[in-house]
Design an enzyme around this catalytic site. Structure first.
Site, PDB file in Angstrom:
ATOM      1  N   THR A  21       0.814  -1.222   0.000  1.00  0.00           N
ATOM      2  CA  THR A  21       0.000   0.000   0.000  1.00  0.00           C
ATOM      3  C   THR A  21       0.846   1.270   0.000  1.00  0.00           C
ATOM      4  OG1 THR A  21      -1.772  -1.123   1.159  1.00  0.00           O
ATOM      5  CG2 THR A  21      -1.769   1.263   1.317  1.00  0.00           C
ATOM      6  N   ASP A  65       1.247  -6.594  -4.585  1.00  0.00           N
ATOM      7  CA  ASP A  65       0.464  -6.596  -3.360  1.00  0.00           C
ATOM      8  C   ASP A  65       1.038  -7.777  -2.592  1.00  0.00           C
ATOM      9  OD1 ASP A  65      -2.836  -5.970  -2.497  1.00  0.00           O
ATOM     10  OD2 ASP A  65      -1.708  -7.586  -1.551  1.00  0.00           O
ATOM     11  N   THR A 286      -0.158 -22.190  19.805  1.00  0.00           N
ATOM     12  CA  THR A 286      -1.484 -21.824  20.307  1.00  0.00           C
ATOM     13  C   THR A 286      -2.203 -20.819  19.401  1.00  0.00           C
ATOM     14  OG1 THR A 286      -2.728 -20.823  22.126  1.00  0.00           O
ATOM     15  CG2 THR A 286      -0.470 -20.081  21.882  1.00  0.00           C
TER      16      THR A 286
HETATM   17  N1  ASP Z   1      -2.686  -5.517   0.427  1.00  0.00           N
HETATM   18  C1  ASP Z   1      -1.589  -4.677   0.834  1.00  0.00           C
HETATM   19  C2  ASP Z   1      -0.331  -5.515   0.793  1.00  0.00           C
HETATM   20  O1  ASP Z   1      -0.073  -6.270   1.690  1.00  0.00           O
HETATM   21  C3  ASP Z   1      -1.830  -4.148   2.188  1.00  0.00           C
HETATM   22  C4  ASP Z   1      -0.758  -3.207   2.714  1.00  0.00           C
HETATM   23  O2  ASP Z   1       0.291  -3.003   2.129  1.00  0.00           O
HETATM   24  O3  ASP Z   1      -1.002  -2.634   3.767  1.00  0.00           O
HETATM   25  O4  ASP Z   1       0.422  -5.403  -0.138  1.00  0.00           O
END
Ligand code: ASP
Length: 351
Positions: A21, A65, A286
């Site tokens: 992100t 991503d 756990t």
């Molecule tokens: N979907 C994104 C990723 O893991 C979420 C993030 O970066 O916060 O690449």
């Protein structure tokens, strides 16, 4: 493919950009977030120019991503760090939050005798958005990666996650919140540092290498034949047998209740026995966010121990997975892996 840009200054830190992100922006047609080029990140963070450090950048292609992370990305990151190890004082990896805890865990095992910081960071909001958490995370991560003590040694020679002012040991973290800035937790191990007006390091919690002059050993052979079985009331013998005794896996992480407890029904114990006889490595972790497995407290836990189930102690599932990938890649012999699971290799368990 990896692209490289250089800007000369004093201390040397590379930003290794994998996606996530932090570097995404909205695709106007699809109206979903997609990764964009690193030069735009630099343009969004003019503060980087105020550092007296030399900051280089390495961009992986394609940017992903982090839900798309695969072991080959971990190997590429390890390769890059190995090749550039002597050139830099520390490393910052920009990574999506979704699988950051997995990547930081496995990288911690892939690098033995680390003498420099490797800091994973990212953000919940893209760096171009006005309320982004990305700038803070990025700027403090660079500072931590560059920090040295009076002897000239790195202050935090560990694989870490820095997020929302908290520095955590990578293999102790879990993503616990999908929309809050405080996205990660390290429930079973203290913070390594906290960023306020100053960055306060928790020196007694930070690991040191046995030899500051050692060249780290990079382990890039990972065996990923691990499955995770999360127990739940109502789970059927068919599901348990498939996951526990299937030929696809060499090891199974059993996510149990509380202090490591599992059903005491005979069919369940028979399947554990069957998997054990097949030579499988079974690790008891756990489902609780905090606390440790102790198979000596309850009869249900004790039966697992008697069947040769290994304790995961207080490790996260991500930590146990990374440890297994590394140990199984290092040895074909399951008994060797089982005995090495008992050792604290990178501060991943307390016992
Ligand atoms: N979907 C994104 C990723 O893991 C979420 C993030 O970066 O916060 O690449």
């Amino acid at each position: 493919t990896i692209r490289n840009m250089t800007r000369q200054d004093r201390a040397s830190i590379p930003l290794i950009y994998t996606g996530g992100t932090i570097g995404m922006k909205e695709d106007p047609i699809e109206q979903t977030l997609k990764p964009f080029d690193f030069s735009q990140i630099l343009a969004e963070v003019p503060e980087l120019g105020k550092f007296a450090h030399r900051i280089d950048s390495y961009t992986f292609t394609p940017l992903i991503d982090s839900s798309d992370v695969e072991p080959k990305l971990w190997v590429s990151i390890a390769d890059l760090i190995e090749r550039k190890y002597n050139e830099y004082d520390g490393f910052v990896i920009l990574h999506g939050t979704d699988t950051m805890a997995y990547s930081a865990s496995v990288l911690s095992f892939m690098i033995e005798e680390l003498t420099k910081p490797i800091i994973f960071t990212g953000s919940q909001l893209p760096i171009g958005s006005p309320r982004t958490d990305g700038k803070e995370n990025l700027i403090s991560s660079i500072e931590i990666a560059a920090a040295k003590d009076e002897a000239g040694h790195a202050v935090v020679p560990e694989v870490c996650i820095f997020f929302d002012n908290m520095l955590m040991r990578g293999n102790r973290t879990t993503k616990i919140n999908s929309d809050n800035f405080r996205a990660f937790r390290s429930e079973n191990y203290p913070l390594l540092a906290e960023a306020g007006i100053n960055i306060r390091y928790n020196s007694s919690a930070i690991l040191s290498p046995t030899d500051w002059n050692a060249t780290p050993v990079f382990h890039k052979n990972l065996d990923t034949r691990v499955s995770i079985l999360k127990l739940h009331p109502g789970i059927t013998p068919q599901v348990v047998e498939h996951i526990l005794c299937g030929n696809e896996s060499r090891a199974v992480i059993l996510e149990t209740y509380g202090a490591g407890n599992a059903p005491s029904k005979q069919w369940f114990l028979d399947l554990i026995h069957k998997a054990s006889e097949m030579g499988k490595i079974i690790v008891n972790v756990t489902q609780c966010l905090a606390g440790s497995v102790n198979m000596d407290i309850y009869a249900t836990g004790k039966r697992l121990k008697d069947e040769g189930v290994c304790s995961g102690y207080d490790s996260t599932s991500e930590g146990a997975l990374g440890k297994l990938f590394y140990l199984m890649g290092d040895s074909e012999d399951n008994e060797t892996v089982k005995s090495r699971l008992e050792h604290i290799l990178r501060g991943e368990i307390s016992k």
